[in-house]
Design a protein around this motif. Structure first.
Motif, mmCIF file in Angstrom:
data_model
loop_
_atom_site.group_PDB
_atom_site.id
_atom_site.type_symbol
_atom_site.label_atom_id
_atom_site.label_comp_id
_atom_site.label_asym_id
_atom_site.label_seq_id
_atom_site.Cartn_x
_atom_site.Cartn_y
_atom_site.Cartn_z
ATOM 1 N N ARG A 81 -46.157 79.091 -6.012
ATOM 2 C CA ARG A 81 -46.757 79.898 -7.073
ATOM 3 C C ARG A 81 -47.126 79.003 -8.256
ATOM 4 O O ARG A 81 -48.168 79.184 -8.878
ATOM 5 N N GLU A 82 -46.270 78.015 -8.548
ATOM 6 C CA GLU A 82 -46.598 77.095 -9.642
ATOM 7 C C GLU A 82 -47.875 76.313 -9.348
ATOM 8 O O GLU A 82 -48.732 76.155 -10.200
ATOM 9 N N PHE A 83 -47.989 75.845 -8.118
ATOM 10 C CA PHE A 83 -49.199 75.093 -7.765
ATOM 11 C C PHE A 83 -50.430 75.998 -7.796
ATOM 12 O O PHE A 83 -51.517 75.578 -8.197
ATOM 13 N N ALA A 84 -50.229 77.243 -7.371
ATOM 14 C CA ALA A 84 -51.362 78.173 -7.354
ATOM 15 C C ALA A 84 -51.854 78.454 -8.764
ATOM 16 O O ALA A 84 -53.013 78.814 -8.961
ATOM 17 N N GLY A 85 -50.977 78.259 -9.758
ATOM 18 C CA GLY A 85 -51.361 78.513 -11.142
ATOM 19 C C GLY A 85 -52.110 77.359 -11.788
ATOM 20 O O GLY A 85 -52.574 77.470 -12.917
ATOM 21 N N LEU A 86 -52.244 76.243 -11.104
ATOM 22 C CA LEU A 86 -52.950 75.088 -11.664
ATOM 23 C C LEU A 86 -54.450 75.365 -11.724
ATOM 24 O O LEU A 86 -55.000 76.096 -10.887
ATOM 25 N N ARG A 87 -55.100 74.766 -12.719
ATOM 26 C CA ARG A 87 -56.541 74.910 -12.877
ATOM 27 C C ARG A 87 -57.172 73.538 -13.079
ATOM 28 O O ARG A 87 -56.467 72.569 -13.380
ATOM 29 N N GLU A 88 -58.495 73.485 -12.950
ATOM 30 C CA GLU A 88 -59.236 72.246 -13.161
ATOM 31 C C GLU A 88 -58.814 71.601 -14.481
ATOM 32 O O GLU A 88 -58.725 72.281 -15.505
ATOM 33 N N GLY A 89 -58.501 70.306 -14.438
ATOM 34 C CA GLY A 89 -58.089 69.597 -15.646
ATOM 35 C C GLY A 89 -56.579 69.477 -15.789
ATOM 36 O O GLY A 89 -56.101 68.646 -16.555
ATOM 37 N N ASP A 90 -55.831 70.304 -15.062
ATOM 38 C CA ASP A 90 -54.375 70.181 -15.084
ATOM 39 C C ASP A 90 -53.945 68.932 -14.309
ATOM 40 O O ASP A 90 -54.708 68.402 -13.501
ATOM 41 N N ARG A 91 -52.708 68.509 -14.580
ATOM 42 C CA ARG A 91 -52.186 67.327 -13.889
ATOM 43 C C ARG A 91 -50.904 67.655 -13.153
ATOM 44 O O ARG A 91 -50.156 68.536 -13.559
ATOM 45 N N PHE A 92 -50.677 66.953 -12.066
ATOM 46 C CA PHE A 92 -49.376 67.011 -11.401
ATOM 47 C C PHE A 92 -49.207 65.696 -10.648
ATOM 48 O O PHE A 92 -50.075 64.825 -10.738
ATOM 49 N N SER A 93 -48.073 65.513 -9.988
ATOM 50 C CA SER A 93 -47.917 64.242 -9.272
ATOM 51 C C SER A 93 -47.535 64.470 -7.816
ATOM 52 O O SER A 93 -46.919 65.487 -7.476
ATOM 53 N N VAL A 94 -47.959 63.550 -7.012
ATOM 54 C CA VAL A 94 -47.649 63.603 -5.582
ATOM 55 C C VAL A 94 -47.145 62.241 -5.113
ATOM 56 O O VAL A 94 -47.568 61.207 -5.629
ATOM 57 N N SER A 95 -46.222 62.250 -4.151
ATOM 58 C CA SER A 95 -45.819 61.024 -3.461
ATOM 59 C C SER A 95 -46.449 61.069 -2.079
ATOM 60 O O SER A 95 -46.354 62.077 -1.381
ATOM 61 N N GLY A 96 -47.070 59.968 -1.700
ATOM 62 C CA GLY A 96 -47.664 59.976 -0.373
ATOM 63 C C GLY A 96 -48.697 58.882 -0.206
ATOM 64 O O GLY A 96 -48.862 58.068 -1.101
ATOM 65 N N PRO A 97 -49.379 58.844 0.948
ATOM 66 C CA PRO A 97 -49.197 59.787 2.058
ATOM 67 C C PRO A 97 -47.929 59.465 2.846
ATOM 68 O O PRO A 97 -47.529 58.313 2.937
ATOM 69 N N LEU A 98 -47.326 60.494 3.434
ATOM 70 C CA LEU A 98 -46.042 60.335 4.104
ATOM 71 C C LEU A 98 -46.117 60.777 5.567
ATOM 72 O O LEU A 98 -46.946 61.604 5.945
ATOM 73 N N GLY A 99 -45.195 60.241 6.342
ATOM 74 C CA GLY A 99 -45.019 60.695 7.717
ATOM 75 C C GLY A 99 -45.968 60.045 8.703
ATOM 76 O O GLY A 99 -46.897 59.319 8.343
#
Lengths: 274, 319
Positions: A81-99
């Protein structure tokens, strides 16, 4: 499965686009050139929910091209739900690519089986196969026509798309694995991603057809990088993917628990002991 | 404002450049996280627990997300000490931080056997005694829940090595301070406080437990106040250093533990939220201390000013 993992790192990313493809199914595109450059078909990222005190969530990498990568997910809990609330211009972080992703070498006629939002992990292998002029069919199942998201995209990419819905609102009525079992054009490799019952049915059909199948498994991950041993699946200990130590308990079992996040998420169906 | 702040700590004979350990079972052997964090910027890694015999571990599911935390029931999956010494331990030499071996067992003899062999290796700088795993049948946590057993296992292991011995305590007891005293008297160099809190989650649609093992250990911010209190109580009972742990994700969280009496902190579940948390905590601790003119982290250990809020001063007070 690919023996070597791609170079992973942490990426702070900028949301480029956010599309609700169907009720509760969100496609999130973000600026991540380094990630896009090294992603292999079937890999995933651990994405840190922007809101704070929540564990990262594993999301399959849907697209990876140029400066942009994307993830697609079904909103099913507080983190998504938190990710679904993101909009253009917002920031978040990811680790990857994995697996370790899909192994596509040598295949001439591939059937990709996707169930629901399992579609999120099969666009990259489909693109890679079509690029190599491999006959590529997508067997795509969902509960309703509405949830067969981005179906046309696979047609545009050059796949033949066969659909099934639970309610018959599009394509065959019933399970997509029934359509796979009924095919007269036998594939020489099956790739699958979707809910566990669909993966088990795919493994069964693959066995009946005598075709090797690679399944992309899903499980709750904590670390996503092989550090916690929380996301394991029983695997034949002779598998090349079996973690490198004896797995036997008192009785000398032939089964070892492999980490879905590290040894997988893609495993050969005939090597799983689930 | 000072710019030169000393964040190093000493746990027994173990020198840590930073006060941050990575919790056992959460961090593999460190290399799993190397792509995401500079391991030379953490104090050390506490390795996943190893037992005498190989262990398959618990059935799945082994993890459940819960509010502000998670339940786990891994069940000490590990290759056993023989395989571990032969194939894994040599690789730890390249870690640019302290490497702390973790020992688990089902009898005093098990602990002593594994501890002695592990501690004999140069790659292992110190030992943590995991006498508090809540996720193995019967015996696992029994040691940390019984003061006499705690004393026996610590004393026996103590006799096998001179390396720093950290004993990890369980919060699932009535009197953690009493058990801490027994561990100290038996020769522990330090205490890790706390292991996970026992918990359970049930799938209300399937009418069955969410974990394959039925019960599990709760970690994450959900247990932080429980852990801070445990550190506070243990700090008043013993003179040896404490490694505080339980839901630490920020420097502010870490400071709660330090002020409660911990000399160092350990990060476990926080690494699953964001692998950069340990480095961020060190940077923020540095800034916090510098801004207050504190030259060494050691100066603030146990300095929580409880004043009149101290419940122990109110004992017997009707007001």
């Amino acid at each position: 499965m690919r023996a070597l993992q791609s170079p992973a790192s942490v990426h702070d990313v900028l949301v480029l686009d956010r599309t609700e493809l169907a009720p509760g199914v969100v496609l999130l595109g973000f600026h991540a050139p380094q990630l896009a450059a090294v992603t292999q078909p079937g890999q995933f990222v651990m994405a840190v929910p922007p809101g704070g005190e929540r564990a990262a969530v594993a999301l399959g990498i849907y697209e990876a091209q140029g400066d942009r990568a994307s993830v697609m997910f079904f909103v099913c809990g507080p983190r998504t739900r938190e990710f679904a609330g993101l909009r253009e211009g917002d920031r978040f972080s990811v680790s990857g690519p994995l697996g370790n992703g899909f192994t596509l070498d040598g295949a001439k006629n591939v059937a990709i089986v996707a169930g629901g939002v399992g579609i999120a992990s099969v666009l990259l292998p489909a693109q890679a196969l079509v690029r190599s002029h491999v006959r590529t069919r997508l067997f795509y199942g969902a509960r309703t026509a509405e949830l067969l998201v981005d179906r046309e995209r696979f047609e545009r990419e050059g796949c033949e798309v066969i659909c099934a819905t639970d309610d018959g609102s599009f394509g065959h009525r019933g399970f997509i694995t029934q359509a796979l079992a009924a095919t007269e054009d036998k594939p020489d490799l099956i790739l699958a991603c979707g809910p566990s019952p669909m993966l088990r049915a795919t493994a069964f059909v693959a066995g009946e057809l005598g075709v090797a199948a690679q399944l992309s498994l899903e499980e709750t991950f904590a670390c996503g990088v092989g550090g916690c041993w929380g996301c394991v699946v029983p695997l034949d200990r002779n598998s090349a993917q079996a973690p490198g130590f004896p797995g036997q308990d008192e009785g000398g079992s032939e089964v070892v628990y492999a980490r879905i996040c590290k040894e997988g998420p893609v495993f050969w169906a005939h090597e799983l002991r689930w | 404002m000072v710019t030169d702040v000393d964040l190093s700590v000493r746990i027994g004979s173990l020198e840590l450049a930073y006060p941050t350990l990575m919790g056992s079972g959460c961090y593999g052997s460190g290399e799993e996280f190397a792509p995401f964090i500079d391991l030379s910027k953490i104090g050390g890694v506490v390795l996943k627990s190893v037992t005498r015999a190989p262990r398959l571990g618990n059935p799945t599911p082994r993890l459940v997300q819960t509010p502000a935390g998670m339940l786990n029931a891994i069940g000490l999956q590990n290759p056993g000490i023989d395989w571990y010494l032969e194939h894994d331990v040599a690789k730890f030499a390249s870690r640019p931080c302290a490497v702390i071996g973790s020992v688990a067992g089902f009898s005093v003899d098990d602990y002593a056997y594994v501890a002695e062999r592990l501690a004999a290796r140069d790659e292992i700088h110190a030992l943590e005694l995991n006498i508090s795993c809540p996720n193995v049948a019967a015996e696992g946590e029994t040691f940390a829940c019984d003061p006499r057993l705690t004393a026996r296992v610590v004393k026996t292991v103590r006799a096998t090595t001179d390396k720093t011995l950290i004993v990890k305590l369980s919060p699932n007891v009535t009197d953690i301070a009493g058990i801490a005293r027994e561990a100290e008297s038996a020769g522990a160099d330090a205490l890790a406080v706390i292991n996970t809190v026992r918990g359970m989650a049930i799938d209300v649609n399937a009418w069955k437990p969410r974990l394959g093992n039925v019960t599990g250990g709760l970690s994450g911010p959900a247990i932080r106040p429980v852990a801070v209190l445990a550190v506070y109580e243990v700090a008043r009972a013993v003179r040896i250093p404490i490694v505080g742990q339980g839901g630490i994700e920020t420097a502010s969280d870490a400071l709660e533990f330090l002020l409660a009496g911990a000399s160092a902190i350990s990060i476990g579940t926080g690494n699953f939220t964001d692998p950069r948390i340990p480095v961020r905590i060190v940077e923020e601790l540095h800034a916090y201390l510098a801004a207050r003119g504190v030259r060494s982290l050691r100066e603030i250990v146990g300095k929580a000013n409880v004043g009149f809020a101290n419940p122990y001063q109110y004992e017997g007070d009707e007001g």
